[in-house]
Design an enzyme around this catalytic site. Sequence first.
Site, PDB file in Angstrom:
ATOM      1  N   CYS A  38      -0.554  -0.665  -5.478  1.00  0.00           N
ATOM      2  CA  CYS A  38      -1.907  -1.207  -5.440  1.00  0.00           C
ATOM      3  C   CYS A  38      -2.074  -2.017  -4.157  1.00  0.00           C
ATOM      4  CB  CYS A  38      -2.157  -2.107  -6.646  1.00  0.00           C
ATOM      5  SG  CYS A  38      -1.954  -1.274  -8.240  1.00  0.00           S
ATOM      6  N   THR A  52      12.591   3.812  15.172  1.00  0.00           N
ATOM      7  CA  THR A  52      13.206   4.487  14.026  1.00  0.00           C
ATOM      8  C   THR A  52      12.212   4.647  12.883  1.00  0.00           C
ATOM      9  OG1 THR A  52      15.377   3.596  14.596  1.00  0.00           O
ATOM     10  CG2 THR A  52      15.089   4.396  12.364  1.00  0.00           C
ATOM     11  N   LEU A  83      -4.045   1.358  -8.165  1.00  0.00           N
ATOM     12  CA  LEU A  83      -3.479   2.679  -8.397  1.00  0.00           C
ATOM     13  C   LEU A  83      -2.920   2.637  -9.819  1.00  0.00           C
ATOM     14  CD1 LEU A  83      -2.626   5.490  -7.257  1.00  0.00           C
ATOM     15  CD2 LEU A  83      -0.420   4.455  -6.702  1.00  0.00           C
ATOM     16  N   ASN A  96       0.711  -6.105  -7.582  1.00  0.00           N
ATOM     17  CA  ASN A  96       1.022  -4.786  -7.039  1.00  0.00           C
ATOM     18  C   ASN A  96       2.462  -4.472  -7.406  1.00  0.00           C
ATOM     19  OD1 ASN A  96       1.462  -2.501  -5.365  1.00  0.00           O
ATOM     20  ND2 ASN A  96       2.057  -3.819  -3.664  1.00  0.00           N
ATOM     21  N   GLY A  97       2.688  -3.289  -7.999  1.00  0.00           N
ATOM     22  CA  GLY A  97       4.069  -2.918  -8.298  1.00  0.00           C
ATOM     23  C   GLY A  97       4.280  -2.535  -9.747  1.00  0.00           C
ATOM     24  N   ARG A 143       9.534   7.345  13.753  1.00  0.00           N
ATOM     25  CA  ARG A 143      10.118   8.701  13.721  1.00  0.00           C
ATOM     26  C   ARG A 143      10.243   9.204  12.286  1.00  0.00           C
ATOM     27  NH1 ARG A 143      15.389   8.260  17.721  1.00  0.00           N
ATOM     28  NH2 ARG A 143      14.308   8.378  19.742  1.00  0.00           N
TER      29      ARG A 143
END
Length: 581
Positions: free
Chosen positions: A2, A352, A50, A74-75, A355
Amino acid sequence: MCGIFACHNHPDVAKFKPTALKLSKAIRHRGPDWSGSVTCHNTILCHERLSIVGVESGAQPLTNADESIAVAANGEIYNHRLIRKHLKNPYHFKTTSDCEVIIPLYLEHGIDAPKHLDGMFSFVLYDKKQDRTIAARDPIGITTLYKGYNTQEPGTVYFASELKSLHPVCDKIEAFPPGHVFDSLTGETTRYFEPSWWDEKKCPQTPLDLKLLRETLEKSVRKRLMAEVPYGVLLSGGLDSSLVAAIAQRESLRLRKLAEEQAAINQEVDPEAQDKGEGLVGIDDENKLSTVTFLPQLNSFSIGLPGSPDNKAALEVAKFLGTKHHVMTFTIEDGLNALSDVIYHLETYDVTTIRASTPMYLLSRKIKAMGIKMVLSGEGSDEIFGGYLYFHGAPNKEEFHEECVRRVKNLHLADCLRANKSTSAWGLEARVPFLDKEFLEVALNIDPQEKMITKEKLEKYILRKAFDTKDQPEGAYLPDNILYRQKEQFSDGVGYGWIDALKDQAELQVTDEMMKNPKPEWGDDIPDTKEAYWYRCMFDEHFPPSCASTVMRWTPKWVKQTDPSGRAISIHQAKYDHVDE
């Protein structure tokens, strides 16, 4: 995942509310299912949802009975059923959301509430009676959270899941530290997470217990299958994601059998029983997963350039496990076209991270388009077990362990950030079993001599041995050639041409003259390659200099190289042999 935006003690919150809603909308990609806000006194909480658990009833911000407490979270709280069952005082829950347990925990424990949570989370809670705001982030920083200030508004504090919601109103922004809690009554941010392994100078001596290691990871994966929506697994074909997929598949087959046995049973659960956690998704007192969404077949996903080592290995693993596998191929042009968007969503210029994030970002879009809302992923294993190839250079077990702990502590600035934001960009949630609190307690207390890399033992050897059970009653989890496949960075495994293409494009975009004259506002944070310079310029197009302090560059230790790619390290095998993240 979320999205959260909150502001404590704004000088004119009524006037600020339209701006707050716009700033919250900037992260609606994280939570496209619903939006909500609560304003009280001088504080506002905004939430972009979400929905994965408590789908029908869990709209946020969540409030208690008299609405004196509100929380935007959130989570996922994996032990929410256990918390409901063992609360000291009776509490009537308004929803079946796992995150609602934060409110009664706060009522019972105050700012110690996060200590009792098992999961990945960021939350901002407002207590109307005390005019008090509490904010906290999970122990490792799997979920993202930032804190911001404006020098023109002393006493005002802002919080958000992403930088893009803060930089328009803040001139100072910092990453909210994992395992910490903020209390507006004191203005202090203190650490609540105090595991036994936290002091990296303390070298553990616990003997290796392969069975305990295996069973703890199995338990961690089981917790993370808590969902009321379709889910899947990211399967690169490397060790870490393959183990997670293997465990998830075994659990899915168990659930299928259970669903078939109970097909005729359709019991209603009364509200009082729900207050105690009955009939809800999640683990019970016996650590058994129940009432989870039943799927006929577990979906697995991989991505790579045409002919990539990852997709080839992933197909082999999927066939062995029996998952419904989906291969996505992308072109170098697809990746290059997405770079600016990737940097906007990832909010970093670390080489990193960018990529590896680009393929994951592209794959997440495809996964969400298929109706999947949650995936399991293999982040954290390389940090815990010293799996990166540069760990071959560790001079002794003490330094090996120090580097492992340092890497775990910095995951919120690297792989956790990548996994969270690459997926959240499309409203997809990534869960990471290796970063379970209980698993970390076991794995980081093993005598690091057992993790040291030798000619006889390749990286993450003890993890491989823990699941080498082909001659035991458990049977084989994976084929031997996958179980003992060498580590590669995710950005390498999707196809080596990807990194080469990025370097070639950077050569075209950045001149030698530009390298000699970096921007003054970069200060001492000077890019050391043209690729890094190129990414920093794209970052600057999206974000002001105040956001740069939240970025950390990923660099290997004990080796002399400027390129962080795994294959740049001399120990890497010439043959194609892995991935993972």
